[in-house]
Motif scaffolding. Structure first.
Motif, PDB file in Angstrom:
ATOM      1  N   ARG A  59      -4.691   8.127   7.685  1.00  0.00           N
ATOM      2  CA  ARG A  59      -5.278   7.022   8.433  1.00  0.00           C
ATOM      3  C   ARG A  59      -4.209   6.102   9.011  1.00  0.00           C
ATOM      4  N   VAL A  66       0.724   4.277  -2.787  1.00  0.00           N
ATOM      5  CA  VAL A  66       0.591   5.694  -2.439  1.00  0.00           C
ATOM      6  C   VAL A  66       1.749   6.492  -3.029  1.00  0.00           C
ATOM      7  N   LEU A 103      -6.593  12.782  -3.249  1.00  0.00           N
ATOM      8  CA  LEU A 103      -7.332  12.785  -1.984  1.00  0.00           C
ATOM      9  C   LEU A 103      -7.312  11.405  -1.327  1.00  0.00           C
ATOM     10  N   TRP A 104      -7.453  10.343  -2.121  1.00  0.00           N
ATOM     11  CA  TRP A 104      -7.396   8.987  -1.573  1.00  0.00           C
ATOM     12  C   TRP A 104      -6.023   8.709  -0.964  1.00  0.00           C
ATOM     13  N   ALA A 105      -4.962   9.131  -1.648  1.00  0.00           N
ATOM     14  CA  ALA A 105      -3.608   8.912  -1.140  1.00  0.00           C
ATOM     15  C   ALA A 105      -3.387   9.664   0.166  1.00  0.00           C
ATOM     16  N   SER A 145       0.830  12.047  -9.767  1.00  0.00           N
ATOM     17  CA  SER A 145       0.162  13.336  -9.587  1.00  0.00           C
ATOM     18  C   SER A 145       1.127  14.489  -9.831  1.00  0.00           C
ATOM     19  N   GLN A 159       0.829  -1.197   0.000  1.00  0.00           N
ATOM     20  CA  GLN A 159       0.000   0.000   0.000  1.00  0.00           C
ATOM     21  C   GLN A 159       0.870   1.258   0.000  1.00  0.00           C
ATOM     22  N   PRO A 195      -9.267  13.118  -7.248  1.00  0.00           N
ATOM     23  CA  PRO A 195      -9.725  11.975  -6.436  1.00  0.00           C
ATOM     24  C   PRO A 195      -8.601  11.044  -6.008  1.00  0.00           C
ATOM     25  N   GLN A 196      -7.659  10.768  -6.896  1.00  0.00           N
ATOM     26  CA  GLN A 196      -6.581   9.865  -6.499  1.00  0.00           C
ATOM     27  C   GLN A 196      -5.651  10.524  -5.493  1.00  0.00           C
ATOM     28  N   CYS A 209      -5.721  10.656   2.344  1.00  0.00           N
ATOM     29  CA  CYS A 209      -6.545  10.018   3.388  1.00  0.00           C
ATOM     30  C   CYS A 209      -5.916   8.716   3.873  1.00  0.00           C
ATOM     31  N   THR A 210      -5.345   7.938   2.968  1.00  0.00           N
ATOM     32  CA  THR A 210      -4.689   6.688   3.342  1.00  0.00           C
ATOM     33  C   THR A 210      -3.476   6.960   4.220  1.00  0.00           C
ATOM     34  N   ILE A 254       1.048   6.973  -6.694  1.00  0.00           N
ATOM     35  CA  ILE A 254       0.028   8.002  -6.908  1.00  0.00           C
ATOM     36  C   ILE A 254       0.637   9.392  -6.734  1.00  0.00           C
TER      37      ILE A 254
END
Length: 73
Positions: free
Chosen positions: A69, A33, A61-63, A40, A29, A58-59, A65-66, A36
């Motif tokens: 987290r 990230v 933001l997902w990276a 980007s 993971q 979107p990608q 957030c991951t 990504i």
């Protein structure tokens, strides 16, 4: 004659295999990230159009957030 009863002991397996699996998944993971983030940056630096920059939101933001987290656990 007396009857002997068999007693069985339950052998507990260590959770080492679960920890190894979680470690491998965490590393994979992290690679995703990083990929990504690199893609980007290349898209933002290398393109002039707004459409390409809007499609990476979107990608990105997902990276983010991951990462948040996993680093705040």
């Amino acid at each position: 004659m007396t009857k002997q009863t068999k007693t069985t002991k339950e052998v507990k397996t260590p959770k080492k295999s679960k920890n190894i699996k979680q470690g491998i998944m965490g590393i994979m993971q992290l690679i995703v990230v990083a990929s990504i983030a690199y893609s980007s940056a290349v898209i933002v630096i290398g393109t002039d159009g707004y459409v390409a920059k809007a499609l990476i939101v979107p990608q990105a933001l997902w990276a983010v957030c991951t990462l948040i987290r996993h680093f705040t656990k």
